[in-house]
Design an enzyme around this catalytic site. Structure first.
Site, PDB file in Angstrom:
ATOM      1  N   GLU A  79      -8.619 -23.262  -2.484  1.00 17.79           N
ATOM      2  CA  GLU A  79      -8.401 -24.157  -1.191  1.00 17.79           C
ATOM      3  C   GLU A  79      -9.411 -25.374  -1.587  1.00 17.79           C
ATOM      4  O   GLU A  79      -9.910 -26.176  -0.724  1.00 17.79           O
ATOM      5  CB  GLU A  79      -8.822 -23.533   0.058  1.00 17.79           C
ATOM      6  CG  GLU A  79      -7.945 -22.671   0.645  1.00 17.79           C
ATOM      7  CD  GLU A  79      -8.216 -22.278   1.831  1.00 17.79           C
ATOM      8  OE1 GLU A  79      -7.604 -22.573   2.830  1.00 17.79           O
ATOM      9  OE2 GLU A  79      -9.317 -21.450   2.232  1.00 17.79           O
ATOM     10  N   HIS A 100     -15.387 -18.711   6.775  1.00 23.06           N
ATOM     11  CA  HIS A 100     -14.790 -17.967   7.726  1.00 23.06           C
ATOM     12  C   HIS A 100     -15.627 -17.065   8.802  1.00 23.06           C
ATOM     13  O   HIS A 100     -15.604 -15.951   8.402  1.00 23.06           O
ATOM     14  CB  HIS A 100     -13.586 -17.001   6.874  1.00 23.06           C
ATOM     15  CG  HIS A 100     -12.775 -17.462   5.763  1.00 23.06           C
ATOM     16  ND1 HIS A 100     -12.135 -16.848   5.242  1.00 23.06           N
ATOM     17  CD2 HIS A 100     -12.431 -18.760   5.577  1.00 23.06           C
ATOM     18  CE1 HIS A 100     -11.228 -17.765   4.512  1.00 23.06           C
ATOM     19  NE2 HIS A 100     -11.331 -18.867   4.835  1.00 23.06           N
TER      20      HIS A 100
HETATM   21 ZN   LIG Z   1     -10.386 -20.542   3.790  1.00 29.93          ZN
END
Ligand SMILES: [Zn+2]
Length: 237
Positions: A79, A100
């Protein structure tokens, strides 16, 4: 550049130590001033996870997310496009945090908004909410240029929720971006506990305006004691 690499690694250890990451997932980056180079926590078979990031776990990539240098066994995160596109779109940004944190993600899962339920308890997280915290509606991995650009276009401020996924925060320094992530997590933790206890009531608009209206823009100098506190809390020197 070594100093910046150390700052990225330390910020990873702090947000990891505070429980804002899930196992190895998440990454922090910094733009090397005046260049098109980004330093970012890398992923791969030789990594130790966010909470245990060392400076040599932080690699250099270009604005396309391609690795420029860094030890073997480490690559740019899938990402990386979250980071490259925010830097491309917003020249003022010096750092991006992607994590997260479970409690924040729960709010996106049940589609409940984070509410302004307190004032003087923690003015800076109230200000974050008053500025607006959008939710990127897709739960996918932001793993290519198209998605990176789409994501960056949906995210004009300092903090963003990502449905069923996590958060992204950004700022004009590593410390600022990391503190915003910590504040966002605190806001969600308090909302979560208030929901468990009963029916949380937002404070009145005029009180939100009173508290946030006079607040100065955060700066590294002003937030240094708070950053030192969080560093000490997780055992950083
Ligand atoms: Zn992520």
């Amino acid at each position: 550049m070594d100093e910046l690499r150390a700052q990225v690694a330390q910020a990873c250890r702090v947000i990891g130590g505070l429980g804002l990451t899930k196992a190895a997932t998440g990454h922090i980056s910094a733009r090397v001033p005046g260049t098109n180079t980004i330093l970012i926590r890398a992923r791969g078979p030789d990594e130790m996870g966010v909470r245990y990031t060392n400076p040599d776990d932080v690699i250099a990539v270009d604005m396309d997310g391609k690795k420029l240098d860094g030890r073997e066994g480490l690559e740019a995160p899938q990402e990386v496009f979250i980071h490259t596109w925010l830097y491309k779109k917003r020249p003022e940004l010096a750092s991006v945090v992607h994590a997260h944190p479970a409690t924040v993600v729960l709010f996106t899962i049940v589609n409940k908004p984070l509410l302004p339920i307190y004032g003087a308890y923690d003015p800076s997280s109230l200000k974050l909410l008053a500025e607006g915290i959008p939710t990127y509606p897709r739960s996918i991995t932001v793993s290519n240029d198209k998605l990176g650009e789409e994501f960056a276009n949906s995210f004009p401020g300092r903090a963003c929720l990502m449905r069923g996924h996590g958060i992204t925060t950004c700022g004009e320094s590593v410390q600022e971006a990391a503190l915003t992530a910590i504040k966002l997590n605190e806001l969600a933790e308090m909302n979560y506990r208030a929901q468990l206890l009963g029916d949380p009531q937002p404070i009145p608009d005029d009180e939100i305006a009173h508290i946030t209206g006079g607040m100065k823009k955060s700066s590294n100098k002003r937030s240094a004691p708070l950053w030192r506190y969080y560093c000490s809390l997780v055992g950083e020197k």
